[in-house]
Design a protein around this motif. Structure first.
Motif, PDB file in Angstrom:
ATOM      1  N   GLN A 305      -9.181   7.111  -3.578  1.00 32.32           N
ATOM      2  CA  GLN A 305      -8.964   5.557  -3.569  1.00 32.32           C
ATOM      3  C   GLN A 305      -9.788   4.729  -2.641  1.00 32.32           C
ATOM      4  O   GLN A 305      -9.549   3.339  -2.411  1.00 32.32           O
ATOM      5  CB  GLN A 305      -7.451   5.097  -3.369  1.00 32.32           C
ATOM      6  CG  GLN A 305      -6.596   5.688  -4.202  1.00 32.32           C
ATOM      7  CD  GLN A 305      -6.599   5.599  -5.590  1.00 32.32           C
ATOM      8  OE1 GLN A 305      -6.574   4.709  -6.193  1.00 32.32           O
ATOM      9  NE2 GLN A 305      -6.629   6.948  -6.269  1.00 32.32           N
ATOM     10  N   ILE A 308     -10.821   1.177  -3.299  1.00 32.33           N
ATOM     11  CA  ILE A 308     -10.016   0.234  -2.982  1.00 32.33           C
ATOM     12  C   ILE A 308     -10.044  -0.319  -1.391  1.00 32.33           C
ATOM     13  O   ILE A 308      -9.766  -1.361  -0.915  1.00 32.33           O
ATOM     14  CB  ILE A 308      -8.521   0.453  -3.405  1.00 32.33           C
ATOM     15  CG1 ILE A 308      -8.448   0.645  -4.739  1.00 32.33           C
ATOM     16  CG2 ILE A 308      -7.452  -0.534  -3.186  1.00 32.33           C
ATOM     17  CD1 ILE A 308      -7.437   0.985  -5.620  1.00 32.33           C
ATOM     18  N   THR A 309      -9.775   0.806  -0.594  1.00 31.91           N
ATOM     19  CA  THR A 309      -9.979   0.692   0.929  1.00 31.91           C
ATOM     20  C   THR A 309     -11.165  -0.097   1.289  1.00 31.91           C
ATOM     21  O   THR A 309     -11.092  -1.084   2.115  1.00 31.91           O
ATOM     22  CB  THR A 309     -10.226   2.080   1.519  1.00 31.91           C
ATOM     23  OG1 THR A 309      -9.342   2.844   0.831  1.00 31.91           O
ATOM     24  CG2 THR A 309     -10.107   1.933   2.905  1.00 31.91           C
ATOM     25  N   VAL A 312     -10.924  -3.919   0.437  1.00 28.76           N
ATOM     26  CA  VAL A 312     -10.393  -4.630   1.651  1.00 28.76           C
ATOM     27  C   VAL A 312     -11.419  -5.239   2.579  1.00 28.76           C
ATOM     28  O   VAL A 312     -11.215  -6.309   2.967  1.00 28.76           O
ATOM     29  CB  VAL A 312      -8.915  -3.795   2.004  1.00 28.76           C
ATOM     30  CG1 VAL A 312      -8.345  -4.716   3.085  1.00 28.76           C
ATOM     31  CG2 VAL A 312      -8.013  -3.610   0.849  1.00 28.76           C
TER      32      VAL A 312
ATOM     33  N   HIS B 307      -4.662  -4.629  -9.241  1.00 30.34           N
ATOM     34  CA  HIS B 307      -4.228  -3.878  -8.244  1.00 30.34           C
ATOM     35  C   HIS B 307      -5.118  -3.931  -6.857  1.00 30.34           C
ATOM     36  O   HIS B 307      -4.686  -3.777  -5.987  1.00 30.34           O
ATOM     37  CB  HIS B 307      -4.055  -2.506  -8.699  1.00 30.34           C
ATOM     38  CG  HIS B 307      -5.270  -1.743  -9.188  1.00 30.34           C
ATOM     39  ND1 HIS B 307      -5.872  -2.444 -10.226  1.00 30.34           N
ATOM     40  CD2 HIS B 307      -5.622  -0.630  -9.103  1.00 30.34           C
ATOM     41  CE1 HIS B 307      -7.140  -1.466 -10.368  1.00 30.34           C
ATOM     42  NE2 HIS B 307      -6.781  -0.462  -9.700  1.00 30.34           N
ATOM     43  N   ILE B 308      -6.344  -3.917  -7.108  1.00 29.88           N
ATOM     44  CA  ILE B 308      -7.264  -4.150  -6.081  1.00 29.88           C
ATOM     45  C   ILE B 308      -7.394  -5.656  -5.510  1.00 29.88           C
ATOM     46  O   ILE B 308      -7.374  -5.433  -4.412  1.00 29.88           O
ATOM     47  CB  ILE B 308      -8.849  -3.782  -6.692  1.00 29.88           C
ATOM     48  CG1 ILE B 308      -8.830  -2.361  -6.994  1.00 29.88           C
ATOM     49  CG2 ILE B 308      -9.724  -3.941  -5.588  1.00 29.88           C
ATOM     50  CD1 ILE B 308     -10.156  -1.900  -7.760  1.00 29.88           C
ATOM     51  N   ALA B 311      -4.325  -5.651  -3.278  1.00 26.18           N
ATOM     52  CA  ALA B 311      -4.427  -4.707  -2.233  1.00 26.18           C
ATOM     53  C   ALA B 311      -5.284  -5.462  -1.147  1.00 26.18           C
ATOM     54  O   ALA B 311      -4.888  -5.607   0.031  1.00 26.18           O
ATOM     55  CB  ALA B 311      -5.185  -3.444  -2.457  1.00 26.18           C
ATOM     56  N   ALA B 315      -3.133  -6.129   2.112  1.00 29.92           N
ATOM     57  CA  ALA B 315      -3.409  -5.557   3.475  1.00 29.92           C
ATOM     58  C   ALA B 315      -3.246  -6.413   4.605  1.00 29.92           C
ATOM     59  O   ALA B 315      -2.756  -6.220   5.694  1.00 29.92           O
ATOM     60  CB  ALA B 315      -4.719  -4.800   3.346  1.00 29.92           C
ATOM     61  N   TYR B 327       4.072  -4.377  -5.478  1.00 26.97           N
ATOM     62  CA  TYR B 327       2.914  -4.052  -5.950  1.00 26.97           C
ATOM     63  C   TYR B 327       2.376  -5.016  -7.172  1.00 26.97           C
ATOM     64  O   TYR B 327       3.317  -5.724  -7.809  1.00 26.97           O
ATOM     65  CB  TYR B 327       2.893  -2.629  -6.530  1.00 26.97           C
ATOM     66  CG  TYR B 327       3.603  -2.150  -7.852  1.00 26.97           C
ATOM     67  CD1 TYR B 327       4.281  -3.113  -8.517  1.00 26.97           C
ATOM     68  CD2 TYR B 327       3.445  -0.900  -8.607  1.00 26.97           C
ATOM     69  CE1 TYR B 327       4.744  -3.012  -9.995  1.00 26.97           C
ATOM     70  CE2 TYR B 327       3.919  -0.573  -9.768  1.00 26.97           C
ATOM     71  CZ  TYR B 327       4.513  -1.645 -10.305  1.00 26.97           C
ATOM     72  OH  TYR B 327       5.029  -1.193 -11.489  1.00 26.97           O
ATOM     73  N   ALA B 348      -2.440   1.491  -4.835  1.00 25.66           N
ATOM     74  CA  ALA B 348      -3.318   0.452  -4.172  1.00 25.66           C
ATOM     75  C   ALA B 348      -2.069  -0.149  -3.073  1.00 25.66           C
ATOM     76  O   ALA B 348      -2.813  -0.467  -2.003  1.00 25.66           O
ATOM     77  CB  ALA B 348      -3.653  -0.597  -5.346  1.00 25.66           C
ATOM     78  N   ALA B 349      -1.078  -0.394  -3.260  1.00 23.87           N
ATOM     79  CA  ALA B 349      -0.057  -0.944  -2.629  1.00 23.87           C
ATOM     80  C   ALA B 349       0.189  -0.365  -1.332  1.00 23.87           C
ATOM     81  O   ALA B 349       0.376  -0.754  -0.038  1.00 23.87           O
ATOM     82  CB  ALA B 349       1.322  -1.491  -3.275  1.00 23.87           C
ATOM     83  N   ALA B 352      -2.596  -0.502   1.023  1.00 26.65           N
ATOM     84  CA  ALA B 352      -2.791  -1.650   1.355  1.00 26.65           C
ATOM     85  C   ALA B 352      -1.814  -1.823   2.686  1.00 26.65           C
ATOM     86  O   ALA B 352      -2.137  -2.441   3.713  1.00 26.65           O
ATOM     87  CB  ALA B 352      -2.497  -2.753   0.564  1.00 26.65           C
TER      88      ALA B 352
END
Lengths: 434, 434
Positions: A305, A308-309, A312, B307-308, B311, B315, B327, B348-349, B352
């Motif tokens: 994933q 997504i990291t 952020v 979802h991104i 996130a 975060a 989420y 994703a959550a 984050a």
């Protein structure tokens, strides 16, 4: 031929500057000034004529990387990935192949897209050295400089070159004595090995002026590579990394003074609360050189994933001033990305760049957010979908799932908040801001 | 029965506190103190006995929401989604159905998971009122309070209740006169409509003490709902939203003083550079009540990838102190999520929340990041995969694509940076930090 930087400093507004100004919705003079100061670079795709402006005051750009490895070497696949990256909105492409006929791959990839294509010359250099001698320490500096010129001549628009990993930097690593994540830069690790085994200075540092002369002949943008970048959040801003950054920033100034367009690369893996420091330090020490950020990844455990990291970290780094974001795909840390991964990576990076731009560029970037919000408020689905960042994807969702009936969607159905709110607020709130 | 808050204030360490302490790796006294101050709540799943601690000094938790709508009403699907959310690591579940036999759905969903289940009582209240009278303004406050008690008795562990959207708040919205995104909270929009049409105060505000008495009987945690939350980044921190937050924070203090466990909810859509203000304001004004954040979404144009988007916001909000993250799935703004969307949203959550925790909890949260980094450095694939946040997903990637051969993966193949670095640095760097 003058570089864009030399032209800008001579007060000239070039065709590339005009093209960039139009694409960015700013004045040609704004572009010229930025290029002249070195806070903007113009990356030019020779094969298509496309110009991509990277730096202060323009939209944050997204780079997608493709390329073969000895485990997975399929030129047609890489070309498909390159075209997919372009179709999904990447601004630049890096061709990072490390296996196969590297001259042919480079030429074919460049021809397959309209994007400016960058690379890392050390990959081919060490790849061919390993193939010939079985030892990266046998790399011949003369061959390296010839290779760089050949790559420029082929139309490579920007090059990530590891000049800052020099004896000073290596000594700082030795004094530090430890690294949680080791060295994660291929070019950096191989060049470090070359220096240690040969007991010699990095030729790219030692003969920096010679390098600049080559790049200037083609106006290839120099991207000062991050050979010591942290590959673990616990290594972020360690002295070895900052030492290399310091040298890279010094070299950025020298490049600029010599008339060579230049960017500085950032890490890597950076905890969320060090991203601001990381970006500001690079911008400050380099005199505002455009910053090319590899994510960053604000944790190390997200593999599968990591698009997504990275989103952020990228959103935050763009907000703080990063100018070009290298995408990270779901395959990161696990293997080479496939076509699906490339699409996911480009999407996540574009979204992150936009989030950063709504802060960095304010009203110049958030108009479509306002348009989407108003369309949602008014339950105007066609306007809503039209202004999204991924309209085709959203439209497919709505159509395949038949999620919209009349004005309402399946999320709330008859209990639609927006619709309920309208009953009362049609008279209560004005449609446009006073 | 004493609530956990009352027990903590009486100096008692309950079974739930012991369980929370063990799960979090902190002392029971730490939990008791937090609960006593109201900076921690213990959400208890009556059907399974599971306890989830939410608040200062413990891991950021993730909520997944499921539920029917009139467009898509399939109890079995919702139960499958609930079980998937639990299997993929959600800490709490919200059952937000707004169509079908709502008592039955609630009871069956609660029985189908071990997670504490929360809800929004106003959904069922307005849903049934609409069904009976065709007009949400006909909602009877007496029926509402009876319904809340029935839901508590069924085992609802926490409730998002819209108490702060009162006449004062509505007047602030009227004075403001405009909203880019309208009202996006179902409960908020319906309650606003009720107040305006009836010319009366919100009964949940007016009879707040009565509400607290009901919740305390079951130790159901009150989550003060965000009926005025911004649904557009341009509405973030507008006066209507801050007015409701102010009232909610006042009510949080009253709840705490009455011995009722309480959280405060946050928005919504918030630009990246307002997330810190948004979280700190809620924490400060509420006296440190646990903060339940709905994302936030730092841009409005990401539908299909929200979802991104969420996130990124989550975060950051977790790093600044948000304690429970709701989420957001890829279906957000487009329709009800399906099973695949639920999994993507939970992943994703969780990612984050972990990114936030590496900042918020430091060494207590980032041990696995260090373990992953060292395993990567040492090319130890089994250790690497073991410590990841999504080990099954990563393992499947590696196995299906056969991306690992020996110690090297298809990303770099023979030009593996880590392997190249080891050649030199085996003697150069120590394996453990001095």
């Amino acid at each position: 031929m003058m570089t864009e930087l030399e032209a800008a400093q001579a007060g000239k507004i070039t065709k590339a500057m005009l093209q960039a100004a139009e694409a960015e919705g700013v004045s040609p003079e704004f572009i010229r000034e930025g290029v002249s100061r070195g806070t903007l670079v113009l990356i030019k795709a020779r094969q298509s004529g496309r110009v991509v402006a990277v730096g202060e005051g323009v939209r944050t750009k997204v780079n997608a990387s493709i390329g073969t490895s000895s485990h997975l070497c399929d030129l047609e696949l890489e070309k498909r990935k390159a075209r997919l990256a372009e179709a999904h909105g990447a601004d630049t492409l890096m061709e990072l192949s490390a296996a196969g006929d590297l001259d042919r791959i480079r030429r074919e990839v460049i021809e397959s897209v309209g994007l400016p294509v960058g690379n890392v010359p050390l990959y081919q250099a060490f790849c061919e050295t390993l193939r010939e001698y079985g030892d990266p320490a046998r790399l011949d500096p003369e061959y390296l400089f010839e290779l760089i010129e050949r790559q420029c001549a082929d139309g490579i628009a920007f090059m990530a070159i590891h000049c800052g990993i020099n004896l000073f930097t290596l000594e700082r690593l030795r004094a530090q004595g430890y690294r949680y994540g080791g060295l994660v830069s291929k070019g950096g690790a191989l060049m470090a090995q070359w220096m240690v085994k040969n007991g010699r200075e990095n030729p790219l540092y030692e003969q920096f002026d010679r390098l600049l002369e080559i790049l200037k002949r083609y106006d290839t943008v120099l991207s000062l590579g991050n050979g010591m970048r942290a590959g673990a959040i616990h290594d972020s801003l360690d002295r070895a990394q900052v030492a290399e950054l310091l040298i890279n920033c010094e070299l950025a100034e020298r490049a600029r003074e010599a008339g060579c367009q230049v960017m500085v690369e950032g890490p890597g893996h950076v905890p969320l609360d060090e991203i601001e420091t990381s970006v500001r330090l690079a911008k400050k020490m380099s005199g505002g050189a455009p910053h090319y950020m590899l994510g960053p990844l604000p944790c190390d455990v997200g593999a599968s994933q990591d698009h997504i990291t990275a989103a952020v970290g990228a959103a935050l780094s763009a907000a703080y001033g990063a100018d070009l974001i290298c995408y990270v795909t779901p395959a990161e840390h696990l293997g080479l990305p496939n076509e699906e991964d490339v699409v996911a990576g480009v999407r996540a990076a574009r979204l992150a760049a936009h989030i950063g731009d709504t802060v960095k560029l304010r009203g110049r970037a958030d108009g479509r957010d306002r348009a989407v919000s108003k369309a949602r408020r008014d339950l105007n689905w066609s306007e809503h979908l039209r202004h999204l960042l991924f309209p085709e994807e959203a439209r497919r969702f709505v159509e395949e799932r038949k999620s919209v009936r009349g004005k309402r969607c399946s999320m709330c159905g008859d209990l639609c908040a927006l619709d309920q709110a309208q009953v009362v607020f049609r008279d209560f709130l004005s449609e446009e801001k006073r």
